[in-house]
Design an enzyme around this catalytic site. Structure first.
Site, PDB file in Angstrom:
ATOM      1  N   HIS A  75      77.901 -10.989   3.394  1.00  0.00           N
ATOM      2  CA  HIS A  75      78.765 -11.806   2.538  1.00  0.00           C
ATOM      3  C   HIS A  75      79.733 -12.635   3.362  1.00  0.00           C
ATOM      4  O   HIS A  75      79.828 -12.488   4.593  1.00  0.00           O
ATOM      5  CB  HIS A  75      79.509 -10.928   1.531  1.00  0.00           C
ATOM      6  CG  HIS A  75      80.480  -9.952   2.148  1.00  0.00           C
ATOM      7  ND1 HIS A  75      81.763 -10.297   2.495  1.00  0.00           N
ATOM      8  CD2 HIS A  75      80.345  -8.636   2.465  1.00  0.00           C
ATOM      9  CE1 HIS A  75      82.385  -9.241   2.987  1.00  0.00           C
ATOM     10  NE2 HIS A  75      81.549  -8.220   2.987  1.00  0.00           N
ATOM     11  N   CYS A  81      79.734  -3.512   5.662  1.00  0.00           N
ATOM     12  CA  CYS A  81      79.088  -4.757   5.297  1.00  0.00           C
ATOM     13  C   CYS A  81      79.045  -5.715   6.483  1.00  0.00           C
ATOM     14  O   CYS A  81      79.745  -5.547   7.474  1.00  0.00           O
ATOM     15  CB  CYS A  81      79.816  -5.394   4.117  1.00  0.00           C
ATOM     16  SG  CYS A  81      79.565  -4.494   2.561  1.00  0.00           S
TER      17      CYS A  81
END
Length: 234
Positions: free
Chosen positions: A182, A198
């Site tokens: 992301h 992440c």
């Protein structure tokens, strides 16, 4: 010993003692700031983006080293089929394999020592300006995030959302790994292992990657051999 010689030795001894005594502190002046890195200007692709639903600010100059700028390189993973994503957490890179032995390389922030993840996953789907839902395990560690839990529907998209402008969702064997690729990486942490697992890109790069990669793409995250951690970010 003559009186003159005695006086000279006494004076010399006094001078030596004075030299060894603590000296008064000089007037303190603020240290000079370190010189800015001699990097070339950022490419225009890292400027502000104003045609999105929410503004994407420009990446500040002098923060992201040139090696972490998006660029085409020789593919260091020749076994990766075109369209495959390969993340090297120790180098701080995400590679998108292209044809003819080439790859697009993006600077990436990755998981800290406490939250590192590696393995092979499938890119199940993509989202523009996604909602962020704090996993239950994170809420248990940080109760102040409870308003953004899965049960409460998460956080609205936009500035301040930890997923930024784009998110790619990684699944293994049909199940959500809860790991994402992301945007919203703070420029000063790009290329470093500080997140909750992440894979974080600059928003400009997350938008670019989102538009290139396909649903169902293979994502390989290499195992870190020197994990580090500074602080938990999303």
């Amino acid at each position: 010993m003559t009186q003159t010689r005695r006086g000279f030795l006494a004076a010399a001894g006094a001078t030596a003692l004075t030299a060894c005594a603590p000296r008064p502190d000089p007037v303190q002046t603020p240290p000079e700031p370190p010189p800015a890195p001699a990097w070339p200007p950022l490419p225009a692709r890292y400027g502000a983006i104003t045609d999105e639903p929410y503004p994407v600010p420009a990446v500040p100059e002098g923060v992201v080293p040139p090696r972490l700028w998006r660029q085409e390189v020789a593919n260091p993973f020749p076994d990766a089929e075109p369209g495959t994503l390969v993340v090297d957490p120790d180098a701080g890179y995400l590679h998108l394999a292209l044809r003819d032995g080439r790859a697009l390389r993006y600077g990436a922030g990755t998981g800290s020592a406490a939250h590192a993840w590696h393995g092979e996953a499938r890119l199940q789907f993509r989202r523009e300006w996604p909602r962020w839902k704090a996993p239950d395990s994170m809420v248990a560690r940080r109760p102040e995030l409870e308003p953004y839990s899965v049960a409460n529907g998460g956080m609205d998209p936009g500035p301040g959302n930890p997923l930024g402008a784009r998110a790619l969702y990684l699944f293994q064997n049909g199940e959500d790994t809860l790991y994402r690729i992301h945007g919203a990486c703070e420029p000063e942490y790009l290329g470093r292992a500080v997140s909750s697992g992440c894979i974080r890109l600059l928003d400009q790069d997350a938008i670019d990657l989102h538009d290139r990669v396909l649903h169902g793409a293979t994502v390989r995250v290499l195992k870190s051999i020197r994990p580090t951690g500074l602080r938990e970010v999303f």
